[in-house]
Design an enzyme around this catalytic site. Structure first.
Site, PDB file in Angstrom:
ATOM      1  N   GLN A 272       1.051  -1.238   0.148  1.00  0.00           N
ATOM      2  CA  GLN A 272      -0.145   0.089   0.110  1.00  0.00           C
ATOM      3  C   GLN A 272       0.743   1.325  -0.009  1.00  0.00           C
ATOM      4  OE1 GLN A 272      -2.445   1.518   3.384  1.00  0.00           O
ATOM      5  NE2 GLN A 272      -4.187   1.350   1.983  1.00  0.00           N
TER       6      GLN A 272
ATOM      7  N   TYR B 140      -6.428  10.875   3.665  1.00  0.00           N
ATOM      8  CA  TYR B 140      -4.869  10.824   3.482  1.00  0.00           C
ATOM      9  C   TYR B 140      -4.771  11.849   2.418  1.00  0.00           C
ATOM     10  CZ  TYR B 140      -3.213   6.912   6.514  1.00  0.00           C
ATOM     11  OH  TYR B 140      -2.939   6.186   7.464  1.00  0.00           O
TER      12      TYR B 140
ATOM     13  N   ARG C 261      -9.702  -6.910  10.166  1.00  0.00           N
ATOM     14  CA  ARG C 261      -9.613  -7.468  11.760  1.00  0.00           C
ATOM     15  C   ARG C 261      -9.784  -8.757  11.858  1.00  0.00           C
ATOM     16  NH1 ARG C 261     -14.213  -3.170  13.243  1.00  0.00           N
ATOM     17  NH2 ARG C 261     -14.644  -3.865  11.201  1.00  0.00           N
TER      18      ARG C 261
HETATM   19  C1  LIG Z   1      -5.398  -1.936  13.234  1.00  0.00           C
HETATM   20  C2  LIG Z   1      -5.776  -1.252  11.802  1.00  0.00           C
HETATM   21  C3  LIG Z   1      -4.699  -0.727  11.023  1.00  0.00           C
HETATM   22  C4  LIG Z   1      -5.247  -0.245   9.912  1.00  0.00           C
HETATM   23  N1  LIG Z   1      -4.670   0.210   8.935  1.00  0.00           N
HETATM   24  C5  LIG Z   1      -4.829   0.545   7.728  1.00  0.00           C
HETATM   25  C6  LIG Z   1      -3.732   1.260   6.822  1.00  0.00           C
HETATM   26  O1  LIG Z   1      -2.528   1.304   7.213  1.00  0.00           O
HETATM   27  N2  LIG Z   1      -4.075   1.605   5.648  1.00  0.00           N
HETATM   28  C7  LIG Z   1      -5.479   1.207   5.106  1.00  0.00           C
HETATM   29  O2  LIG Z   1      -5.956   1.880   4.054  1.00  0.00           O
HETATM   30  N3  LIG Z   1      -6.524   0.993   6.083  1.00  0.00           N
HETATM   31  C8  LIG Z   1      -6.248   0.495   7.300  1.00  0.00           C
HETATM   32  N4  LIG Z   1      -6.935  -0.235   7.985  1.00  0.00           N
HETATM   33  C9  LIG Z   1      -8.442  -0.286   7.677  1.00  0.00           C
HETATM   34  C10 LIG Z   1      -8.641  -1.793   7.082  1.00  0.00           C
HETATM   35  O3  LIG Z   1      -7.823  -1.887   5.974  1.00  0.00           O
HETATM   36  C11 LIG Z   1     -10.087  -1.833   6.888  1.00  0.00           C
HETATM   37  O4  LIG Z   1     -10.533  -1.136   5.818  1.00  0.00           O
HETATM   38  C12 LIG Z   1     -10.857  -2.108   8.000  1.00  0.00           C
HETATM   39  O5  LIG Z   1     -10.424  -2.546   8.920  1.00  0.00           O
HETATM   40  C13 LIG Z   1     -12.235  -2.676   7.580  1.00  0.00           C
HETATM   41  O6  LIG Z   1     -12.118  -3.838   7.257  1.00  0.00           O
HETATM   42  P1  LIG Z   1     -12.508  -5.072   8.315  1.00  0.00           P
HETATM   43  O7  LIG Z   1     -14.039  -5.025   8.783  1.00  0.00           O
HETATM   44  O8  LIG Z   1     -12.413  -6.449   7.574  1.00  0.00           O
HETATM   45  O9  LIG Z   1     -11.617  -5.073   9.438  1.00  0.00           O
HETATM   46  C14 LIG Z   1      -6.645  -0.652   9.513  1.00  0.00           C
HETATM   47  C15 LIG Z   1      -7.469  -1.300  10.290  1.00  0.00           C
HETATM   48  C16 LIG Z   1      -7.030  -1.669  11.574  1.00  0.00           C
HETATM   49  C17 LIG Z   1      -8.169  -2.526  12.360  1.00  0.00           C
END
Ligand SMILES: Cc1cc2nc3c(=O)[nH]c(=O)nc-3n(C[C@H](O)[C@H](O)[C@H](O)COP(=O)(O)O)c2cc1C
Length: 391
Positions: free
Chosen positions: A98, A168, A344
């Site tokens: 990314q 961002y 997650r």
């Molecule tokens: C601990 C954590 C760190 C994350 N860091 C990023 C990141 O660096 N870049 C990004 O685009 N999204 C980041 N996200 C968002 C996730 O990519 C995703 O959009 C979000 O968790 C929803 O998806 P999920 O329901 O499968 O967790 C992060 C999410 C979590 C929980």
């Protein structure tokens, strides 16, 4: 019916299945370089069966980081990244980097570099005002994305994911509220999309068809005056027309103004406040309640919005947000999405996909408590997984 476990093409590459580990900043790069812990993090996810894992976050410039312990793409980073991509490939998965610039979400104080934003505003993590990029800065920022993509290719990545979400920098340019520019990068939707489109084009020109190019696009920021669906649908249509992307991953929310829209579920107010750097912590104490709103968790919570993109676009789309079991994956395929991304649920159980494959009724142990969110400062982990290292 599309089989989630069958191989699928993503532009010039083939993934062994249609499940992608979403970017979750790992917090395992104290010197802004790859560590063995970071390699192991992604090796474990790859061994757990996903088609592709995503390394986050690879900033395109030192000032584009949310703190100075994040990797920024430079020649010294290549050897470590190569070790990481080799380890993932040895487990049979592909790996994406990314790339992006955090813009107003950057920590100017920690980076010891100004945070950029399309218009002047307060940079809350850095506790100072942002720098407004002029034309020459914009050219340099676009070129930095292209250079980061070249370095990713040299490091053995199969894909790059351009960060166009979460307020961002590229996403901040799209927001009518954060972008009050009077030049041809501000004003109309076309102008607000210009920076993102230039980045995508430059990245594609840099890597050609040798690796896949995807982008993570915000559907809406969830802040008053921010990006709305009407604009993001138009921007997505332009990105499709530009023809430089192999897939679009759809997200929502803003790391700057409304992070809980990204996640849904419980807002981890107490632990988030504790994890913040001191000045930001004081600010958070004052406004924390309204900053971390609560959105009730449900499976595929971004589907209603994403469905509108599916209706308007023909390009491959990646559904993200609350995908944790086979029923939801099948729903995504039935709705016409080519891939799903999971964050997650794979932090909780990196081998979840393998177990789902063995028994399609497997349910995730993630409870959407979002206690993983504040751990980004100390080594991202699921707090319910006690065997995870804590620094
Ligand atoms: C601990 C954590 C760190 C994350 N860091 C990023 C990141 O660096 N870049 C990004 O685009 N999204 C980041 N996200 C968002 C996730 O990519 C995703 O959009 C979000 O968790 C929803 O998806 P999920 O329901 O499968 O967790 C992060 C999410 C979590 C929980």
């Amino acid at each position: 019916m599309t089989d989630i476990f069958a191989p699928a093409t993503l532009g010039p590459i083939t993934l062994r299945n249609r499940v992608i580990k979403a970017a979750t900043f790992e917090g395992r790069t104290p010197e802004a370089l790859v560590t063995d812990e970071l390699v192991e993090f992604h090796r474990e996810v790859a061994a757990g069966g996903v088609g592709m894992t995503t390394v986050a976050y690879c900033a395109v410039a030192p000032g584009g980081r949310t703190d100075r312990h994040q990797i920024w793409m430079r020649p010294e980073a290549v050897a470590g990244l190569r070790k990481l991509t080799d380890a993932v490939h040895a487990e049979g998965a592909a790996v994406s980097a990314q790339i992006g610039h955090a813009g107003p979400v950057a920590n100017a104080a920690s980076n010891r570099a100004p945070a950029f934003a399309p218009s002047r505003m307060f940079n809350p993590l850095g506790m100072r005002f942002t720098k407004v990029p002029d034309r020459a800065d914009i050219r340099e920022l676009v070129a930095a994305h292209a250079e980061a993509a070249r370095l990713a290719e040299r490091s053995g990545f199969d894909a790059v994911e351009i960060h166009l979400g979460h307020n961002y920098l590229a996403s901040a340019f799209m927001s009518p509220m954060l972008n009050r520019r009077k030049d041809d990068y501000g004003g109309s939707t076309l102008n607000r999309a210009r920076f993102a489109r230039e980045i995508v084009r430059a990245v594609k020109d840099a890597v050609g068809d040798r690796i896949a190019v995807t982008a993570k696009l915000g559907m809406e920021d969830g802040s008053s005056g921010g990006l709305r669906m009407r604009d993001s649908l138009q921007i997505a249509a332009w990105l499709q027309e530009d023809g430089a992307l192999d897939a679009l991953e759809l997200t929502a929310g803003s790391s700057l103004l409304n992070p809980m829209l990204l996640f849904h579920g419980t807002a981890p107010r107490r632990s988030f406040a504790k994890a913040l750097p001191l000045p930001a912590r004081l600010g958070f104490r004052l406004i924390g309640g309204s900053f971390l709103k609560e959105y009730p968790y449900r499976e595929a919570y971004l589907l209603e919005r994403a469905r509108e993109f599916r209706r308007e676009l023909s390009m491959p789309l990646i559904l993200l947000g609350g995908i944790t079991n086979h029923d939801t994956m099948r729903l995504a395929m039935d709705e016409g999405f080519e891939f799903v991304a999971m964050g997650r649920a794979l932090l909780r159980e990196p081998d979840l996909l393998q177990r789902i494959r063995a028994d399609l009724t497997t349910r995730s142990a993630c409870i959407h408590c979002n206690e993983c969110m504040p751990t980004i400062y100390t080594g991202t982990r699921c707090e319910l997984r006690p065997e995870q290292p804590v620094r």
